[in-house]
Design a protein around this motif. Sequence first.
Motif, mmCIF file in Angstrom:
data_model
loop_
_atom_site.group_PDB
_atom_site.id
_atom_site.type_symbol
_atom_site.label_atom_id
_atom_site.label_comp_id
_atom_site.label_asym_id
_atom_site.label_seq_id
_atom_site.Cartn_x
_atom_site.Cartn_y
_atom_site.Cartn_z
ATOM 1 N N UNK A 1 75.867 14.357 -46.117
ATOM 2 C CA UNK A 1 75.065 13.178 -45.786
ATOM 3 C C UNK A 1 75.959 12.244 -44.997
ATOM 4 N N UNK A 2 75.538 11.858 -43.790
ATOM 5 C CA UNK A 2 76.319 10.930 -42.987
ATOM 6 C C UNK A 2 76.442 9.586 -43.696
ATOM 7 N N UNK A 3 77.568 8.902 -43.481
ATOM 8 C CA UNK A 3 77.770 7.568 -44.028
ATOM 9 C C UNK A 3 76.816 6.566 -43.423
ATOM 10 N N UNK A 4 76.465 6.767 -42.171
ATOM 11 C CA UNK A 4 75.508 5.938 -41.447
ATOM 12 C C UNK A 4 74.587 6.874 -40.688
ATOM 13 N N UNK A 5 73.292 6.657 -40.780
ATOM 14 C CA UNK A 5 72.367 7.510 -40.052
ATOM 15 C C UNK A 5 72.723 7.538 -38.575
ATOM 16 N N UNK A 6 72.612 8.718 -37.959
ATOM 17 C CA UNK A 6 72.821 8.811 -36.520
ATOM 18 C C UNK A 6 71.721 8.049 -35.801
ATOM 19 N N UNK A 7 72.071 7.403 -34.707
ATOM 20 C CA UNK A 7 70.998 6.829 -33.905
ATOM 21 C C UNK A 7 70.394 7.968 -33.077
ATOM 22 N N UNK A 8 69.176 7.784 -32.659
ATOM 23 C CA UNK A 8 68.433 8.849 -31.988
ATOM 24 C C UNK A 8 69.106 9.293 -30.694
ATOM 25 N N UNK A 9 69.721 8.379 -29.964
ATOM 26 C CA UNK A 9 70.373 8.769 -28.711
ATOM 27 C C UNK A 9 71.578 9.676 -28.975
ATOM 28 N N UNK A 10 72.345 9.420 -30.039
ATOM 29 C CA UNK A 10 73.468 10.290 -30.399
ATOM 30 C C UNK A 10 72.950 11.647 -30.850
ATOM 31 N N UNK A 11 71.929 11.653 -31.682
ATOM 32 C CA UNK A 11 71.319 12.907 -32.136
ATOM 33 C C UNK A 11 70.881 13.743 -30.928
ATOM 34 N N UNK A 12 70.160 13.124 -29.998
ATOM 35 C CA UNK A 12 69.688 13.849 -28.812
ATOM 36 C C UNK A 12 70.843 14.351 -27.954
ATOM 37 N N UNK A 13 71.916 13.561 -27.839
ATOM 38 C CA UNK A 13 73.080 13.991 -27.062
ATOM 39 C C UNK A 13 73.766 15.193 -27.713
ATOM 40 N N UNK A 14 73.837 15.217 -29.042
ATOM 41 C CA UNK A 14 74.433 16.364 -29.739
ATOM 42 C C UNK A 14 73.557 17.600 -29.557
ATOM 43 N N UNK A 15 72.254 17.435 -29.642
ATOM 44 C CA UNK A 15 71.337 18.564 -29.417
ATOM 45 C C UNK A 15 71.504 19.090 -27.995
ATOM 46 N N UNK A 16 71.611 18.211 -27.016
ATOM 47 C CA UNK A 16 71.825 18.633 -25.624
ATOM 48 C C UNK A 16 73.162 19.366 -25.493
ATOM 49 N N UNK A 17 74.192 18.881 -26.185
ATOM 50 C CA UNK A 17 75.510 19.525 -26.186
ATOM 51 C C UNK A 17 75.393 20.957 -26.703
ATOM 52 N N UNK A 18 74.699 21.146 -27.822
ATOM 53 C CA UNK A 18 74.602 22.488 -28.391
ATOM 54 C C UNK A 18 73.741 23.384 -27.524
ATOM 55 N N UNK A 19 72.726 22.850 -26.877
ATOM 56 C CA UNK A 19 71.888 23.666 -25.991
ATOM 57 C C UNK A 19 72.640 24.123 -24.753
ATOM 58 N N UNK A 20 73.672 23.357 -24.375
ATOM 59 C CA UNK A 20 74.466 23.739 -23.211
ATOM 60 C C UNK A 20 75.393 24.908 -23.528
ATOM 61 N N UNK A 21 75.515 25.242 -24.818
ATOM 62 C CA UNK A 21 76.385 26.339 -25.230
ATOM 63 C C UNK A 21 77.829 25.921 -25.405
ATOM 64 N N UNK A 22 78.126 24.652 -25.317
ATOM 65 C CA UNK A 22 79.501 24.160 -25.418
ATOM 66 C C UNK A 22 80.059 24.380 -26.821
ATOM 67 N N UNK A 23 81.266 24.917 -26.865
ATOM 68 C CA UNK A 23 81.998 24.982 -28.135
ATOM 69 C C UNK A 23 81.733 26.183 -28.992
ATOM 70 N N UNK A 24 80.590 26.788 -28.971
ATOM 71 C CA UNK A 24 80.281 27.866 -29.912
ATOM 72 C C UNK A 24 81.100 29.121 -29.656
ATOM 73 N N UNK A 25 81.442 29.403 -28.408
ATOM 74 C CA UNK A 25 82.178 30.629 -28.109
ATOM 75 C C UNK A 25 83.663 30.540 -28.410
ATOM 76 N N UNK A 26 84.181 29.330 -28.626
ATOM 77 C CA UNK A 26 85.604 29.153 -28.833
ATOM 78 C C UNK A 26 86.036 29.346 -30.281
ATOM 79 N N UNK A 27 85.098 29.445 -31.198
ATOM 80 C CA UNK A 27 85.441 29.458 -32.619
ATOM 81 C C UNK A 27 85.167 30.798 -33.252
#
Length: 124
Positions: free
Chosen positions: A96-122
């Motif tokens: 549980x986050x200490x502070x709820x994410x704001x919607x713009x941060x949530x959407x930016x993280x979703x866009x980040x994951x849709x771009x495929x960034x980071x998943x192949x490096x781990x």
Amino acid sequence: MNNTTWNDSRFGPGSYEHASQEDRSTPRMRVHFGASVRPSGVRGFQTIVRDLSLGGYTAVSPARLDVHNFCWLAIPGFPAMQGEVIWWDAGLFGVAFGTLLDLSTFNAIIAYQRSGSGADDLVV
């Protein structure tokens, strides 16, 4: 009057933990991207985040995490996000986050994951 707060760490109706993990009224997205987690008092590790909401996330853990331990989620390009481990079960954990994410941060993280960034490096 019930003064249950996030810091009370009581996992029950009315608590922040319960609402963030059980109240599906906020968007909860299945995701798959790499990040790192640093629990308080132990060495950080690489993880794969499996779902994300405004209130928290589920991710993969190579070892048992203590419930109610604080941790910080680091996603490349975003500030570290503090949360509290709410549950651990068979290699997955919920935070549980200490502070709820704001919607713009949530959407930016979703866009980040849709771009495929980071998943192949781990390797988890």
